[in-house]
Scaffold this motif. Structure first.
Motif, short mmCIF file in Angstrom:
data_model
loop_
_atom_site.label_atom_id
_atom_site.label_comp_id
_atom_site.label_asym_id
_atom_site.label_seq_id
_atom_site.Cartn_x
_atom_site.Cartn_y
_atom_site.Cartn_z
N LYS A 67 9.51 -4.21 6.88
CA LYS A 67 10.50 -4.58 5.88
C LYS A 67 11.69 -5.32 6.50
N ASP A 68 11.86 -5.22 7.82
CA ASP A 68 12.95 -5.93 8.49
C ASP A 68 12.58 -7.34 8.90
N LEU A 69 11.30 -7.69 8.77
CA LEU A 69 10.85 -9.02 9.14
C LEU A 69 10.94 -9.96 7.93
N ASP A 70 11.39 -11.18 8.19
CA ASP A 70 11.51 -12.18 7.12
C ASP A 70 10.27 -13.05 7.02
N GLY A 71 9.40 -12.96 7.99
CA GLY A 71 8.14 -13.68 7.97
C GLY A 71 7.25 -13.18 9.09
N VAL A 72 5.94 -13.32 8.92
CA VAL A 72 4.98 -12.89 9.93
C VAL A 72 4.02 -14.04 10.22
N ILE A 73 3.84 -14.34 11.50
CA ILE A 73 2.80 -15.28 11.94
C ILE A 73 1.74 -14.46 12.68
N PHE A 74 0.51 -14.63 12.29
CA PHE A 74 -0.58 -13.77 12.75
C PHE A 74 -1.69 -14.65 13.31
N ALA A 75 -2.12 -14.35 14.55
CA ALA A 75 -3.21 -15.09 15.19
C ALA A 75 -4.41 -14.17 15.33
N PRO A 76 -5.19 -13.97 14.27
CA PRO A 76 -6.26 -12.95 14.29
C PRO A 76 -7.36 -13.21 15.30
N GLY A 77 -7.65 -14.47 15.60
CA GLY A 77 -8.75 -14.77 16.50
C GLY A 77 -8.47 -14.49 17.96
N THR A 78 -7.26 -14.03 18.28
CA THR A 78 -6.89 -13.81 19.69
C THR A 78 -7.17 -12.39 20.15
N TYR A 79 -7.53 -11.49 19.23
CA TYR A 79 -7.67 -10.08 19.59
C TYR A 79 -9.09 -9.74 20.03
N ALA A 80 -9.19 -9.07 21.17
CA ALA A 80 -10.48 -8.62 21.68
C ALA A 80 -10.65 -7.11 21.48
N ILE A 81 -9.67 -6.46 20.85
CA ILE A 81 -9.72 -5.02 20.61
C ILE A 81 -10.27 -4.79 19.21
N GLU A 82 -11.38 -4.09 19.14
CA GLU A 82 -12.06 -3.88 17.87
C GLU A 82 -11.15 -3.19 16.86
N GLY A 83 -11.07 -3.76 15.68
CA GLY A 83 -10.32 -3.15 14.59
C GLY A 83 -8.85 -3.50 14.54
N MET A 84 -8.32 -4.19 15.56
CA MET A 84 -6.88 -4.41 15.59
C MET A 84 -6.45 -5.43 14.54
N GLU A 85 -7.25 -6.47 14.31
CA GLU A 85 -6.90 -7.46 13.29
C GLU A 85 -6.71 -6.79 11.93
N ASN A 86 -7.69 -5.97 11.52
CA ASN A 86 -7.60 -5.30 10.23
C ASN A 86 -6.46 -4.30 10.20
N HIS A 87 -6.21 -3.65 11.33
CA HIS A 87 -5.12 -2.68 11.41
C HIS A 87 -3.78 -3.36 11.12
N ILE A 88 -3.55 -4.52 11.73
CA ILE A 88 -2.30 -5.24 11.52
C ILE A 88 -2.20 -5.71 10.07
N LEU A 89 -3.30 -6.27 9.55
CA LEU A 89 -3.28 -6.81 8.20
C LEU A 89 -3.05 -5.71 7.17
N GLU A 90 -3.69 -4.56 7.36
CA GLU A 90 -3.51 -3.46 6.41
C GLU A 90 -2.08 -2.95 6.43
N ARG A 91 -1.49 -2.89 7.61
CA ARG A 91 -0.09 -2.46 7.69
C ARG A 91 0.82 -3.47 7.00
#
Length: 645
Positions: A67-91
């Motif tokens: 809620k303190d962020l005014d914008g989010v830039i997300f690079a999903p293809g950079t993650y090699a840790i299983e499940g982390m992309e979805n974890h960030i997106l769900e949050r």
């Protein structure tokens, strides 16, 4: 909005030392400063197949209050840790109220900045068709599961079909890495068809491998077969021959991601997808460009300089690990980290922030997330030290670090496996960022904190056990109960760290003879003499115990053959000094056996102790046999002398 009243963009991206991520970050940071935004990067590294380590890395996604962020830039293809992309997106979906823009992948229909993979190879392929007049054009694709690879292959097929020269036998599916690219070359050369005039690769890494493999087989590039890549990474211009490739303006993608957020925040109309404009870069691998001797020299100098710097970084991280192993105090740990940072780390600022309850976390098996209150335990800016400070986790930084102008920081997790201790904040000069070796720097910090907590826990456990009467009254050493409790901890810690453990079993020689001849009081004195000799030899936190009667056990962590020899020598020397100075009517000696092993899951502590005792009894038996032989020789000599008299 955070403390400096500027809008803050949170960037979620992994492995920022990689070329694509690095250039994206540079673009975001530059544009953010121009537009007056804070740019805070919440980054992690790969888990490399270690699930527990990956869980620890994922904690960084829990750090910012969305809620303190005014914008989010997300690079999903950079993650090699299983499940982390979805974890960030769900949050983000659950908590954020700001816009999100993805970079590199069209993810869940959010606004995004993309490489135009439908057309990225178009100019390059047509160059070979129109300029070189090639018709035998082979292609090494990426994996069938990658959307980027699929689109690049479709681009290749579309253009070749338009010219009537497409042949599916000239396509090989790679994986964007080198192994399958080498297999592709074998496939193309062994196939029952004319050799290709050019091999086009879906990225530069596979193109470099293709060049290497062709050269090994005596095929000249580009005279016999031309080669091209895609993406125009640094590898393309530093390789010999330089690659013909398709250029992707990655830094501009970072700029566009920030601009896209800005347009959304300011209410401007915008297309959902922005595409980076690509172009063809001609190199030596197709024969359209030659490199001058001066350019080649500059190229090699740059490669050498980079290699030397990375070598120094890896060496310094190794030395740092060694120094931290010997650091028992927090102040020593912090000074070691600061020293290595100032002299070798490629950043201007470093702040180590630990959860308020980090010591308690050290005693737990798992501890995720971060405490509400954080402690900046040390900070360094340039060569200046920043005083420790406490702050609320949601503020991300202590008050003393906030400033009016736009700020840019990288936040990386500090953890040991699944235990989250806190995070490190780093600030860089323009066009500087982490190196591949930087992960080792942060692992060293994490391991040092974990080791400190283990030492504290062992110290506390030892103090508690003393209250439970775990010491032997006669010798002051641990008794059997104390040894079993502490030795098991030593054993488990040594096994988890892959170190060697040392176990010694000892026994007082001829104790029954001393008891029968001089009385049990002198037998106790002999036992105490052996115990004191063991204590004198224990200079590296070894645990010494009297396990019953005249039997002793010793266990030590992080041992080597040299340490074993030193321990035994010091033990024997102490007994010799005792016998020389005490003038007892008997000689105190002992038999011993040792085990030195790096324990794995198959080893049990009890078995190793038994093995040491077994060796001790065998040595004791040999010692008795040798003594009897010596006594018999002395008797015969005495009889011969008596006969002569």
């Amino acid at each position: 909005m955070l403390r400096n009243k500027r809008k803050t963009i949170g960037i979620f991206i992994a492995d920022v030392f990689s070329e694509f991520q690095r250039e994206v970050c540079f673009g975001i940071t530059e544009r953010g400063k121009e537009l007056g935004y804070n740019t805070f990067y919440f980054s992690c590294f790969g888990a490399y197949g270690q699930e527990a380590y990956g869980i620890g890395e994922m904690n960084i996604a829990e750090l910012p209050n969305m809620k303190d962020l005014d914008g989010v830039i997300f690079a999903p293809g950079t993650y090699a840790i299983e499940g982390m992309e979805n974890h960030i997106l769900e949050r983000f979906k659950r908590e954020a109220v700001c816009p999100l823009v993805t970079v590199g992948e069209d993810f869940d229909d959010y606004p995004c900045v993309m490489i135009d993979n439908d057309h990225v190879l178009e100019e390059l392929i047509e160059h070979f068709i129109y300029v070189h007049k090639f018709t035998r054009i082979n292609f090494i694709s990426g994996p069938k599961t990658s959307m980027a690879a699929i689109k690049r292959l479709e681009c290749y097929k579309r253009i070749l079909e338009k010219h009537g020269i497409y042949d599916e036998r000239r396509v090989y599916y790679g994986d964007f890495w080198r192994k399958l690219a080498a297999d592709a070359v074998d496939f193309f050369l062994d196939e029952d068809m004319e050799l290709p005039q050019v091999i086009i690769c879906a990225n530069d890494s596979m193109a470099v491998t293709a060049c290497i493999e062709l050269t090994k087989r005596g095929i000249r590039i580009p005279e016999d077969i031309a080669v091209s890549g895609c993406d125009n990474m640094e590898l393309a211009s530093s390789f010999i021959p330089t690659l013909t490739t398709a250029d992707v303006p990655v830094r501009e993608m970072g700029v566009e991601a920030l601009d896209k957020i800005h347009r959304i925040l300011t209410g401007q109309n915008d297309e959902r997808i922005s595409y980076a404009k690509t172009s063809c870069v001609l190199g030596e691998s197709c024969g359209c460009r030659s490199i001058s001797a001066l350019e080649r020299m500059e190229q090699r100098s740059k490669i050498l300089e980079t290699s030397e710097w990375e070598g120094m970084e890896y060496a310094e991280n190794m030395y740092m690990s060694i120094d931290l192993q010997n650091a028992a105090r927090l102040s020593t740990i912090y000074e070691c980290i600061v020293d290595k940072f100032i002299h070798f780390f490629p950043a201007q600022e470093l702040y180590l922030c630990l959860s308020e309850d980090w010591r308690q976390r050290g005693r737990e098996t798992e501890a995720g997330g971060y405490a509400d209150r954080m402690q900046m335990v040390f900070g360094v800016k340039g060569e200046n030290r920043i005083q420790p400070a406490d702050f609320n986790k949601n503020e991300l930084l202590p008050e003393c670090l906030w400033q009016e102008e736009p700020m840019s920081y990288y936040f990386v997790p500090i953890h040991y496996r699944t235990k989250s201790y806190g995070y490190a904040i780093t600030g860089f000069r323009k066009n500087e960022i982490f190196l591949p070796s930087s992960q080792a720097f942060f692992i060293n910090i994490s391991n040092a904190i974990e080791n400190y907590c283990v030492r504290e826990e062992l110290t506390q456990v030892a103090a508690e056990l003393e209250d439970m009467y775990i010491h032997d009254v006669l010798t002051g050493l641990y008794n059997r109960r104390g040894f079993q409790l502490l030795a098991q901890k030593y054993f488990e810690e040594t096994r988890s760290k892959g170190k060697q453990i040392f176990i010694l079993g000892a026994d007082v020689n001829d104790l029954k003879v001393i008891n029968d001849t001089f009385g049990h009081l002198y037998g106790d004195i002999a036992i105490q003499a052996v115990a004191n000799a063991l204590s004198c030899a224990a200079k590296n936190s070894e645990i010494c115990a009297r396990c019953g009667g005249d039997e002793f056990s010793v266990i030590g962590m992080d041992y080597s053959e040299t340490k074993v020899v030193t321990f035994v020598r010091d033990f024997v020397d102490a007994l010799e000094i005792y016998n020389r100075t005490q003038n007892r009517p008997f000689h105190v000696s002992a038999s011993w056996g040792t085990v030195l092993v790096a324990p794995n899951r198959e080893h049990r502590l009890e078995d190793l102790i038994n093995e040491a005792d077994k060796q001790m009894y065998e040595n004791k038996k040999r010692s008795k046999q040798n003594r009897k032989m010596r006594e018999e020789r002395e008797r015969l000599i005495a009889e011969e002398e008596a006969d002569r008299i």
